[in-house]
Design a protein around this motif. Structure first.
Motif, PDB file in Angstrom:
ATOM      1  N   ARG A  32      22.162  45.725  11.186  1.00 37.04           N
ATOM      2  CA  ARG A  32      21.776  44.628  10.295  1.00 37.04           C
ATOM      3  C   ARG A  32      21.898  43.282  10.994  1.00 37.04           C
ATOM      4  NH1 ARG A  32      25.282  45.045   5.934  1.00 37.04           N
ATOM      5  NH2 ARG A  32      26.651  43.532   6.912  1.00 37.04           N
ATOM      6  N   GLU A  33      23.015  43.112  11.740  1.00 40.12           N
ATOM      7  CA  GLU A  33      23.214  41.833  12.435  1.00 40.12           C
ATOM      8  C   GLU A  33      22.155  41.618  13.513  1.00 40.12           C
ATOM      9  OE1 GLU A  33      27.277  42.121  13.574  1.00 40.12           O
ATOM     10  OE2 GLU A  33      27.955  41.914  11.494  1.00 40.12           O
ATOM     11  N   LYS A  36      18.884  40.636  11.760  1.00 41.19           N
ATOM     12  CA  LYS A  36      18.933  39.269  11.252  1.00 41.19           C
ATOM     13  C   LYS A  36      18.806  38.256  12.393  1.00 41.19           C
ATOM     14  CE  LYS A  36      22.275  38.551   8.142  1.00 41.19           C
ATOM     15  NZ  LYS A  36      23.622  38.082   7.763  1.00 41.19           N
ATOM     16  N   LEU A  37      19.504  38.539  13.497  1.00 42.30           N
ATOM     17  CA  LEU A  37      19.426  37.635  14.653  1.00 42.30           C
ATOM     18  C   LEU A  37      17.986  37.572  15.162  1.00 42.30           C
ATOM     19  CD1 LEU A  37      20.714  35.854  16.819  1.00 42.30           C
ATOM     20  CD2 LEU A  37      21.184  37.922  18.136  1.00 42.30           C
TER      21      LEU A  37
ATOM     22  N   GLN B  64      28.331  35.463  11.757  1.00 35.73           N
ATOM     23  CA  GLN B  64      27.936  35.529  13.165  1.00 35.73           C
ATOM     24  C   GLN B  64      27.672  34.116  13.683  1.00 35.73           C
ATOM     25  OE1 GLN B  64      25.234  38.786  14.658  1.00 35.73           O
ATOM     26  NE2 GLN B  64      24.474  38.553  12.590  1.00 35.73           N
ATOM     27  N   ILE B  66      26.378  33.283  16.425  1.00 32.26           N
ATOM     28  CA  ILE B  66      25.112  33.202  17.161  1.00 32.26           C
ATOM     29  C   ILE B  66      23.956  32.790  16.251  1.00 32.26           C
ATOM     30  CG2 ILE B  66      24.547  35.675  16.908  1.00 32.26           C
ATOM     31  CD1 ILE B  66      23.996  33.782  20.152  1.00 32.26           C
ATOM     32  N   ILE B  67      24.045  33.116  14.951  1.00 27.06           N
ATOM     33  CA  ILE B  67      22.990  32.709  14.010  1.00 27.06           C
ATOM     34  C   ILE B  67      23.045  31.203  13.804  1.00 27.06           C
ATOM     35  CG2 ILE B  67      22.152  32.949  11.626  1.00 27.06           C
ATOM     36  CD1 ILE B  67      21.904  35.688  12.364  1.00 27.06           C
ATOM     37  N   TRP B  70      21.353  29.566  16.740  1.00 27.37           N
ATOM     38  CA  TRP B  70      19.890  29.541  16.663  1.00 27.37           C
ATOM     39  C   TRP B  70      19.380  28.561  15.620  1.00 27.37           C
ATOM     40  CZ3 TRP B  70      16.119  30.998  19.782  1.00 27.37           C
ATOM     41  CH2 TRP B  70      16.481  31.797  20.864  1.00 27.37           C
TER      42      TRP B  70
END
Lengths: 229, 100
Positions: A32-33, A36-37, B64, B66-67, B70
């Motif tokens: 999922r991660e 999403k990324l 996260q 990293i999101i 971005w």
């Protein structure tokens, strides 16, 4: 093979069957991660795509401010404002849909996606009506373009940017409602569970992004001419 | 790492604020504020976009890092594109170079 490793192999196969866990991922959270990324990276490229056209708009608005304000007067103010409200409301139902998917409420998920899709079509219908009005008023750039005021070429440039920006936005909306149709079909088949609903989340991210693009296009195109009327 | 489930009431409040800001920006455009009209319109648009990103796109609840990177980076690249381009076009007339 020991008993515990046999058990874990079985668990993984069951997870693969039930939750579409692809083999390169260790577990559903990791999948999922990653999904999403990937969506956020794609949206960053979309920011660049619209950013290029917005830069073009800024350069020419800075060069010909009077012609751009005169062009903006021909926008359908009420239709544009209504469309902003329609898109924000569609985003609300998309957010509800993600909530329903997380809770595993399949019926509510399908209803929310359906309402958002309907609002998406409403947006496109209103946009189509605006384009029709511009066509009738000879405001579509090209040989049929007519302009009574000063600076006809610069006013035409405003309409070129208007049709490019809103046209590409409408194309994104069309892709958005198509994606919703796919998601609704899969949701009806019971494909999404509280553990696995990556497509619902990623389509939601895409939809909200297209909403944000409109949030900027609306004041840029519709609101710059009204202070003179 | 479990997902954070945002309450429905939060979404409704964000939606109501977005609708009010839409009404506000439409209303302000009818008043002549001179150059401030553009500033107000940009500020309201940025506020609306931030609400959508933080709540509807769940960035506020994102675990996260990293999101976040971005999201911030795409805004940063866009600002580089806009500011540096306009830095050129807006200041070209300042030096009054003959023939320009």
């Amino acid at each position: 093979m020991s008993e515990s490793s046999q058990a874990s192999a079985f668990d993984i196969r069951e997870a693969l069957d039930r939750h579409s866990l692809h083999e390169q991922y260790a577990e559903l959270d990791q999948q999922r991660e990653s999904a999403k990324l990937g969506m956020w990276v794609f949206l960053a490229t979309e920011v660049m795509f619209f950013g290029g056209m917005i830069t073009g708009y800024l350069v020419y608005r800075n060069a010909y401010p009077a012609a751009f304000q005169a062009g903006s007067v021909h926008m359908l103010f009420l239709a544009g404002t209504l469309n902003t409200a329609v898109l924000i409301s569609a985003s609300l139902f998309i957010a509800f849909a993600v909530h329903a998917a997380q809770e595993g409420d399949r019926k509510l998920l399908i209803w929310c996606l359906g309402i958002a899709m309907f609002l998406g079509f409403c947006f496109l219908a209103i946009k189509g009506y605006e384009y029709y009005e511009h066509w009738v008023e000879h405001k579509v750039p090209g040989p049929t373009f007519q302009w009574d005021g000063p600076e006809p070429r610069h006013a035409q440039l405003f309409f070129v940017l208007y049709f490019a920006l809103t046209g590409f936005h409408a194309l994104h909306m069309l892709i958005g409602v198509s994606l919703l149709a796919v998601i609704i079909t899969f949701a009806a088949r019971g494909r999404y569970t509280p553990e696995y609903h990556n497509p619902v989340e990623n389509v939601a991210l895409y939809w909200h992004f297209v909403d944000i693009v409109w949030i900027f296009l609306y004041p840029m195109l519709y609101l710059i001419g009204h202070k003179h009327t | 790492m479990a997902e954070t489930i945002v309450r429905k009431s939060t979404y409704v409040i964000v939606w109501a604020v977005l609708m009010c800001l839409t009404g506000l920006t439409a209303g302000v455009s009818l008043i002549n504020l001179g150059q401030w009209s553009t500033v107000v319109a940009i500020c309201i648009a940025v506020a609306k976009a931030s609400l959508v990103v933080l709540f509807f796109m769940h960035l506020l609840y994102e675990k996260q890092k990293i999101i976040w990177v971005w999201a911030v980076v795409s805004a940063f690249w866009l600002i580089i594109l806009l500011i540096l381009t306009m830095n050129d076009y807006v200041t070209r007339g300042f030096l009054r170079v003959p023939g320009k």
